[in-house]
Enzyme design. Structure first.
Site, mmCIF file in Angstrom:
data_model
loop_
_atom_site.group_PDB
_atom_site.id
_atom_site.type_symbol
_atom_site.label_atom_id
_atom_site.label_comp_id
_atom_site.label_asym_id
_atom_site.label_seq_id
_atom_site.Cartn_x
_atom_site.Cartn_y
_atom_site.Cartn_z
ATOM 1 N N ILE A 124 6.721 7.593 17.021
ATOM 2 C CA ILE A 124 6.441 8.236 15.732
ATOM 3 C C ILE A 124 5.129 9.015 15.759
ATOM 4 O O ILE A 124 5.079 10.174 15.352
ATOM 5 C CB ILE A 124 6.422 7.196 14.582
ATOM 6 C CG1 ILE A 124 7.717 6.389 14.547
ATOM 7 C CG2 ILE A 124 6.154 7.877 13.229
ATOM 8 C CD1 ILE A 124 8.959 7.164 14.184
ATOM 9 N N ARG B 62 -5.737 10.737 4.089
ATOM 10 C CA ARG B 62 -4.947 11.921 4.424
ATOM 11 C C ARG B 62 -3.567 11.911 3.800
ATOM 12 O O ARG B 62 -2.976 12.948 3.551
ATOM 13 C CB ARG B 62 -4.868 12.065 5.935
ATOM 14 C CG ARG B 62 -6.220 12.445 6.473
ATOM 15 C CD ARG B 62 -6.264 12.517 7.966
ATOM 16 N NE ARG B 62 -7.469 13.209 8.357
ATOM 17 C CZ ARG B 62 -8.660 12.632 8.448
ATOM 18 N NH1 ARG B 62 -8.789 11.353 8.153
ATOM 19 N NH2 ARG B 62 -9.713 13.323 8.811
ATOM 20 N N ARG C 88 -2.011 15.150 12.225
ATOM 21 C CA ARG C 88 -1.019 14.866 11.184
ATOM 22 C C ARG C 88 -0.520 16.174 10.606
ATOM 23 O O ARG C 88 -1.043 16.647 9.597
ATOM 24 C CB ARG C 88 -1.617 13.988 10.102
ATOM 25 C CG ARG C 88 -1.706 12.541 10.511
ATOM 26 C CD ARG C 88 -1.375 11.670 9.329
ATOM 27 N NE ARG C 88 -1.294 10.279 9.739
ATOM 28 C CZ ARG C 88 -1.107 9.273 8.907
ATOM 29 N NH1 ARG C 88 -0.988 9.492 7.629
ATOM 30 N NH2 ARG C 88 -1.030 8.037 9.354
ATOM 31 N N LYS D 233 0.842 -1.210 0.000
ATOM 32 C CA LYS D 233 0.000 0.000 0.000
ATOM 33 C C LYS D 233 0.871 1.252 0.000
ATOM 34 O O LYS D 233 0.652 2.174 -0.786
ATOM 35 C CB LYS D 233 -0.895 -0.004 1.252
ATOM 36 C CG LYS D 233 -1.582 1.319 1.510
ATOM 37 C CD LYS D 233 -2.415 1.284 2.767
ATOM 38 C CE LYS D 233 -1.722 1.804 3.996
ATOM 39 N NZ LYS D 233 -1.462 3.250 4.036
ATOM 40 N N ASN D 234 1.859 1.285 0.896
ATOM 41 C CA ASN D 234 2.643 2.521 1.033
ATOM 42 C C ASN D 234 3.614 2.738 -0.125
ATOM 43 O O ASN D 234 4.212 3.812 -0.227
ATOM 44 C CB ASN D 234 3.407 2.520 2.366
ATOM 45 C CG ASN D 234 2.468 2.711 3.540
ATOM 46 O OD1 ASN D 234 1.277 2.964 3.356
ATOM 47 N ND2 ASN D 234 2.997 2.584 4.746
ATOM 48 N N ASP E 129 3.989 0.937 12.082
ATOM 49 C CA ASP E 129 2.853 0.203 11.515
ATOM 50 C C ASP E 129 2.795 -1.249 11.998
ATOM 51 O O ASP E 129 1.853 -1.973 11.668
ATOM 52 C CB ASP E 129 2.904 0.233 9.979
ATOM 53 C CG ASP E 129 2.524 1.607 9.425
ATOM 54 O OD1 ASP E 129 2.031 2.445 10.197
ATOM 55 O OD2 ASP E 129 2.727 1.829 8.211
ATOM 56 N N CYS F 260 -6.320 12.545 12.345
ATOM 57 C CA CYS F 260 -6.909 11.239 12.037
ATOM 58 C C CYS F 260 -6.875 10.391 13.292
ATOM 59 O O CYS F 260 -6.482 10.863 14.347
ATOM 60 C CB CYS F 260 -6.173 10.569 10.894
ATOM 61 S SG CYS F 260 -4.526 10.047 11.336
HETATM 62 C C1 UD1 Z 1 3.824 7.013 6.246
HETATM 63 C C2 UD1 Z 1 3.028 5.752 6.024
HETATM 64 C C3 UD1 Z 1 2.408 5.273 7.322
HETATM 65 C C4 UD1 Z 1 3.488 5.126 8.388
HETATM 66 C C5 UD1 Z 1 4.324 6.403 8.507
HETATM 67 C C6 UD1 Z 1 5.514 6.258 9.453
HETATM 68 C C7 UD1 Z 1 2.250 6.022 3.742
HETATM 69 C C8 UD1 Z 1 1.098 6.223 2.818
HETATM 70 N N1 UD1 Z 1 1.977 6.031 5.062
HETATM 71 O O1 UD1 Z 1 2.904 8.017 6.698
HETATM 72 O O2 UD1 Z 1 1.787 4.014 7.098
HETATM 73 O O3 UD1 Z 1 2.879 4.864 9.629
HETATM 74 O O4 UD1 Z 1 4.834 6.771 7.212
HETATM 75 O O5 UD1 Z 1 6.329 5.231 9.059
HETATM 76 O O6 UD1 Z 1 3.366 5.807 3.318
HETATM 77 N N2 UD1 Z 1 5.182 14.917 10.652
HETATM 78 C C9 UD1 Z 1 5.263 16.261 10.968
HETATM 79 N N3 UD1 Z 1 5.175 17.183 9.957
HETATM 80 C C10 UD1 Z 1 5.037 16.806 8.651
HETATM 81 C C11 UD1 Z 1 4.980 15.435 8.329
HETATM 82 C C12 UD1 Z 1 5.043 14.508 9.361
HETATM 83 O O7 UD1 Z 1 5.369 16.630 12.128
HETATM 84 O O8 UD1 Z 1 4.975 17.681 7.780
HETATM 85 C C13 UD1 Z 1 5.220 13.921 11.738
HETATM 86 C C14 UD1 Z 1 3.929 13.115 11.805
HETATM 87 O O9 UD1 Z 1 2.929 13.783 12.538
HETATM 88 C C15 UD1 Z 1 4.368 11.859 12.482
HETATM 89 C C16 UD1 Z 1 5.799 11.690 11.957
HETATM 90 O O10 UD1 Z 1 6.196 12.944 11.453
HETATM 91 O O11 UD1 Z 1 4.402 12.042 13.872
HETATM 92 C C17 UD1 Z 1 5.920 10.645 10.872
HETATM 93 O O12 UD1 Z 1 5.112 10.982 9.795
HETATM 94 P P1 UD1 Z 1 5.443 10.604 8.288
HETATM 95 O O13 UD1 Z 1 6.756 9.876 8.216
HETATM 96 O O14 UD1 Z 1 5.268 11.807 7.465
HETATM 97 O O15 UD1 Z 1 4.282 9.574 7.969
HETATM 98 P P2 UD1 Z 1 3.331 9.543 6.720
HETATM 99 O O16 UD1 Z 1 4.114 9.838 5.488
HETATM 100 O O17 UD1 Z 1 2.102 10.322 7.002
#
Ligand code: UD1
Length: 418
Positions: free
Chosen positions: A329, A95, A124, A21-22, A307, A119
């Site tokens: 995380i 999202r 997020r 999926k990711n 995850d 979420c």
């Molecule tokens: C992706 C995965 C998700 C997985 C996550 C962490 C996909 C579609 N989803 O989500 O399954 O759980 O990686 O391995 O690939 N953050 C900020 N600011 C930002 C962006 C992120 O503070 O602009 C924080 C988030 O709130 C979170 C952390 O960084 O606490 C990790 O987020 P991120 O690595 O961005 O996860 P996703 O890409 O949303």
């Protein structure tokens, strides 16, 4: 929609892991950058993939399932893409679609997208995404819950991420491939899905290197063609099957997986007393029943994946001792704790940690999935529990697991969808 599960059956047999999926979602987003059709082999048939397909159709792409080499593949023809807005209703369903900003901006010079908001696993924030795009020269305005970004032509720059966010890394990579000059992303996420995205982008004619390392270098090109791409197997689905075999006992073979993507998970399962044989493209997992206790702390890749945290919480619930599970995380990823306690688990949370005292056996109950991975964890708990468990909220599970109940039933589990 719900699952009805009769627990305490050993698992035996083979199961094939689907495309990740990711990995498929950012690759689908990246098709926006291409001028010609793209073929995504082994794309999983998931609800998130259906939502992303809807979004792409809304932008003007043609998306359809086709037969390719005896398997289903997703064909995306993005040549007619002209719309620069993602509807709020689709954005709220997924999202992570925030990473469409980069490719839409790169291809069409402007994008309007609703703010993804929070979420089930906490707020997020998207500050890293926005700052990364701004660094490449985009002008960004946030108004009335919408984000507008504009740039005639993005310019290559150094982008330093404060945290190795997976989505922000992907967003900036996709924006940078059509930018003027060289972009370097420092403190980039190193997840295997980033390598998948790099391979797909390069297949379309982009010049990206360094995915999987701290710094990714992207040299902008004028345009991208179409590409064929095989989506990598889902490491979290693989991990979920491994953890399930560890929990309920049995001997299973997992086909179509990349064991090296699961080093942290395999190491922890071995600590739990599970026997794992790694082969090329497959894993043989033998669990003997009650696992040993195990401490887990989630970290960016190659650390232990967030995850897999809910699934390991279930292992800890049934372990022969006390385990500590620490989530670093996401802020609010313990929603399954309350549901597991309804099944007789002994868990105490203290901030970002959960202290889990293993019990001899969980007992079946009615529980509710509130997100994808906690849903999978509740299914696992049901498979280990005495009696009947009813898991509601299965649509969350459908977001990211392809035919979970059929695959588990094939391994001997007693689970049906109602
Ligand atoms: C992706 C995965 C998700 C997985 C996550 C962490 C996909 C579609 N989803 O989500 O399954 O759980 O990686 O391995 O690939 N953050 C900020 N600011 C930002 C962006 C992120 O503070 O602009 C924080 C988030 O709130 C979170 C952390 O960084 O606490 C990790 O987020 P991120 O690595 O961005 O996860 P996703 O890409 O949303």
């Amino acid at each position: 929609m719900r699952y009805v599960i009769q627990g305490r059956r050993r698992l035996e047999g083979q199961v094939r892991v689907s495309g990740a999926k990711n990995a498929v979602l950012p690759v689908m987003a990246a098709t926006v950058l291409a001028r010609r059709p793209c073929l995504l082999q082994d794309a999983p048939d998931l609800r998130d993939v259906a939502v992303m397909s809807e979004i792409l159709r809304g932008l003007g792409a043609r998306v359809r399932w086709v037969e390719y080499g005896g398997r289903r593949a997703l064909e995306v023809d993005p040549s007619a893409i002209s719309v620069t807005e993602v509807p709020d209703q689709l954005m709220q369903q997924m999202r992570s679609s925030i990473f469409l900003m980069g490719p839409i901006l790169g291809r069409l010079g402007r994008v309007r997208i609703s703010h993804p908001g929070g979420c089930a696993i906490g707020p997020r924030p998207i500050d890293l995404h926005l700052r990364g795009l701004e660094a490449l020269g985009a002008t960004i305005r946030e108004r009335y819950g919408y984000i507008h970004a504009e740039a005639n032509r993005l310019r290559g720059r150094e982008v330093h991420l404060d945290f190795p966010s997976v989505g922000a890394t992907e967003n900036v990579m996709m924006a940078a491939v059509l930018a003027d000059g060289v972009t370097i992303i420092r403190n980039a996420a190193k997840e295997p899905e980033i390598i998948d995205l790099q391979n797909f982008l390069n297949g379309m004619g982009a010049r990206v290197k360094g995915a999987g390392l701290d710094a990714i270098r992207i040299e902008g090109v004028e345009h991208l063609e179409g590409a064929e791409h095989a989506v990598s197997p889902d490491r979290i689905e693989t991990g979920t099957f491994m953890a399930t075999a560890a929990l309920v006992g049995g001997e299973i073979r997992i086909d179509n997986c990349i064991p090296e993507h699961l080093d942290a998970v395999i190491a922890k399962l071995r600590e739990c007393g599970v026997t794992i044989r790694e082969e090329v493209g497959r894993l043989q997992v033998t669990g003997s029943g009650r696992p040993l206790p195990v401490d887990v702390k989630t970290l960016p890749y190659p650390g232990f994946p967030t995850d897999m945290q809910p699934q390991f919480m279930v292992l800890a619930c049934c372990a022969r001792g006390t385990s500590v599970i620490t989530e670093t995380i996401f802020e609010n990823r313990f929603k399954h704790v309350e549901e597991l306690c309804r099944m007789g688990a002994q868990i105490k949370t203290e901030g970002r940690s959960a202290i889990v005292r293993g019990v001899e056996c969980l007992s079946g109950a009615a529980v509710e999935a509130t997100d994808l991975r906690n849903g999978a964890a509740l299914v696992m708990a049901g498979l280990a529990a005495e009696g009947t468990t009813v898991v509601s909220g299965v649509t969350h599970i459908d977001r990211g697991y392809e035919k979970l109940e059929l695959k588990l039933a094939q391994l001997g589990a007693d689970i049906r969808r109602e």
